[in-house]
Design a protein around this motif. Structure first.
Motif, PDB file in Angstrom:
ATOM      1  N   ASN A 441       0.806  -1.216   0.000  1.00 40.85           N
ATOM      2  CA  ASN A 441       0.000   0.000   0.000  1.00 40.85           C
ATOM      3  C   ASN A 441       0.844   1.273   0.000  1.00 40.85           C
ATOM      4  O   ASN A 441       0.457   2.286  -0.591  1.00 40.85           O
ATOM      5  CB  ASN A 441      -0.927  -0.004   1.215  1.00 40.85           C
ATOM      6  N   SER A 442       1.998   1.227   0.655  1.00 43.81           N
ATOM      7  CA  SER A 442       2.831   2.426   0.759  1.00 43.81           C
ATOM      8  C   SER A 442       3.353   2.901  -0.585  1.00 43.81           C
ATOM      9  O   SER A 442       3.814   4.044  -0.708  1.00 43.81           O
ATOM     10  CB  SER A 442       4.015   2.166   1.703  1.00 43.81           C
ATOM     11  N   MET A 443       3.273   2.068  -1.612  1.00 48.75           N
ATOM     12  CA  MET A 443       3.701   2.486  -2.946  1.00 48.75           C
ATOM     13  C   MET A 443       2.703   3.424  -3.603  1.00 48.75           C
ATOM     14  O   MET A 443       3.017   4.087  -4.593  1.00 48.75           O
ATOM     15  CB  MET A 443       3.918   1.257  -3.844  1.00 48.75           C
ATOM     16  N   GLY A 444       1.490   3.471  -3.088  1.00 50.28           N
ATOM     17  CA  GLY A 444       0.510   4.420  -3.602  1.00 50.28           C
ATOM     18  C   GLY A 444      -0.068   4.085  -4.959  1.00 50.28           C
ATOM     19  O   GLY A 444      -0.558   4.975  -5.663  1.00 50.28           O
ATOM     20  N   LEU A 445      -0.072   2.816  -5.334  1.00 47.48           N
ATOM     21  CA  LEU A 445      -0.629   2.463  -6.636  1.00 47.48           C
ATOM     22  C   LEU A 445      -2.150   2.576  -6.674  1.00 47.48           C
ATOM     23  O   LEU A 445      -2.750   2.527  -7.747  1.00 47.48           O
ATOM     24  CB  LEU A 445      -0.201   1.049  -7.048  1.00 47.48           C
TER      25      LEU A 445
END
Length: 457
Positions: A441-445
């Motif tokens: 989730n931290s990748m912001g996809l």
């Protein structure tokens, strides 16, 4: 039915009432406040919840739980975090003896399984089920989910997550489940825990909170099943397994369903059930078996559960499917942007292989893999190739080993961030594609999904 009165909150927390009130909801996020809510002013590293109390009242909150005197009806306590745990414990205490509490954890699929289990139990109990929403599964999310639990529920399902050893032990002792379910063991958070065996031990902490005739539900198809069973025997009266082979709940037959998903005939402890799992993929077949095991253990209606599984929609970030506009045509967008580890990556790529059209994979970094990050990312190449992916966009520095493994085999692009990936999609995707988006989730996809789904057909 009133969720809490001010007097009940004060009695549970040792606080004092300043202005009487009743509430029918609760939140510690001021953005989520609804009329009638209790606003819990949690301290934080970046923001203090007390700074948002006035705004919460403006949005219709009926009361607040605070450690500082504020304008408006409130219960004043010494420490809000401690008070939240105390109120959660009181919520658990007041459930009827007939209510069944279920705890769900696992490295893969815990949120999806929790949602499917809730849907099954809510349908069979005619709306008398409760569950933790979103991924409220940590040291604040689980207590809040308990506080939100109506006093007259028949079934309550709580998701429990962790980053370190000991965290699930604290959560399960608060929730005190009658049934504890582990979905799977995979190398999520291995950076913090060090080994797969340590991950299995940390997940098995969920059994420590079992009460009554406690039931432990364990995945059969994991190398760590014996380890989990050994831990479960210390706390559970009954152990159930799900998965393949000789598992207590296992598929006898399965085939593609005419309307999508999978048609399954499963063996249960109490007989057989033929049902359709609407969501596609073998991983969802396994999730459905876990759900049926829990429903059976809880004394729910497994036939009604089968109907709920046949109607289960995809969750945002966890399998939601969109028909999006691409040029003059459409494409299928599969949103798995919320979470990723090597097991869930492999499962969703395998599911992508069964989709119609050209396969496109937009994959971001899997986080918290520590020293094993490079190897685990590179090993995804075999799954990408097996899925028949023709084009891939890899996002984040940690995906470089996967790029190196795929380069020369398929058309693959490597970018540093989501914005760059969004720019590439205009030239990469085309009508008729099946597009998988998956990352931690931290990748912001999710931003990329929202951008593409803005053109939903």
């Amino acid at each position: 039915m009133t969720l809490w009165t001010a007097a009940e909150i004060a009695q549970a927390t040792g606080g004092t009432v300043h202005g009487d009130f009743v509430v029918d909801g609760a939140t510690f996020d001021s953005r989520e406040v609804e009329p009638g809510d209790l606003f819990i002013a949690m301290p934080g590293t970046a923001h203090d919840g007390h700074d948002f109390v006035a705004g919460a009242f403006e949005k219709g909150a009926h009361g607040a739980l605070v450690s500082k005197t504020v304008d408006g009806p409130h219960v004043l306590v010494v420490d809000v975090t401690t008070a939240l745990d105390a109120l959660a414990s009181a919520a658990r205490d007041r459930l009827s003896d007939d209510a069944v509490v279920i705890g769900v954890t696992g490295s893969v699929g815990k949120t999806s399984t929790k949602e499917a289990l809730y849907a099954a139990l809510d349908r069979s109990s005619r709306g008398k089920a409760h569950r933790s929403v979103k991924s409220y599964n940590n040291h604040t999310g689980v207590p809040l989910s308990l506080v939100r639990c109506p006093r007259d529920v028949k079934f309550a399902v709580f998701e429990m997550g962790m980053n370190h050893s000991g965290e699930i032990a604290a959560l399960t002792r608060l929730a005190r489940p009658h049934i504890a379910l582990i979905t799977a063991i995979a190398p999520a958070h291995i950076e913090n825990l060090g080994s797969m065996e340590a991950i299995a031990d940390a997940k098995a902490e969920i059994f420590e909170g079992l009460v009554g005739d406690g039931v432990a539900i364990i995945p059969e198809d994991t190398p760590y099943s014996d380890q989990l069973i050994k831990k479960a025997k210390r706390h559970a009266r009954t152990i159930m397994t799900f998965g393949s082979g000789e598992a207590d709940v296992a598929p006898l037959n399965q085939a593609p369903a005419s309307g999508g998903g999978t048609l399954i005939t499963a063996r249960l402890r109490g007989g057989r059930l033929t049902y359709t799992m609407r969501q596609p993929g073998d991983h969802w077949v396994t999730n459905s078996l876990a759900v049926l095991a829990a429903v059976e253990a809880a004394g729910g209606d497994v036939a009604v559960a089968g109907l709920a599984l046949a109607e289960l929609g995809g969750l945002k970030g966890r399998g939601a499917r969109h028909r999006i506009k691409v040029g003059e045509g459409e494409a299928l967008l599969i949103d798995e942007s919320y979470n990723a580890n090597s097991a869930s990556m492999a499962a969703t790529l395998k599911s992508l292989a069964s989709e119609q059209g050209r396969k496109v994979a937009i994959l971001g970094t899997m986080k918290e893999l520590g020293e094993q990050s490079a190897r685990l990312h590179a090993e995804l190449a075999a799954h990408v190739i097996a899925a028949g992916v023709e084009k891939a966009i890899l996002v984040g520095a940690e995906t470089a080993p996967l790029f190196a493994a795929l380069d020369g085999q398929i058309t693959v692009h490597h970018v540093e961030n989501t914005d760059a990936a969004i720019g590439l999609t205009e030239t990469v995707i085309r009508p008729g594609d099946a597009i998988l988006v998956k990352a931690s989730n931290s990748m912001g996809l999710g931003k990329l999904v929202d951008k593409l789904a803005g053109g939903s057909a």
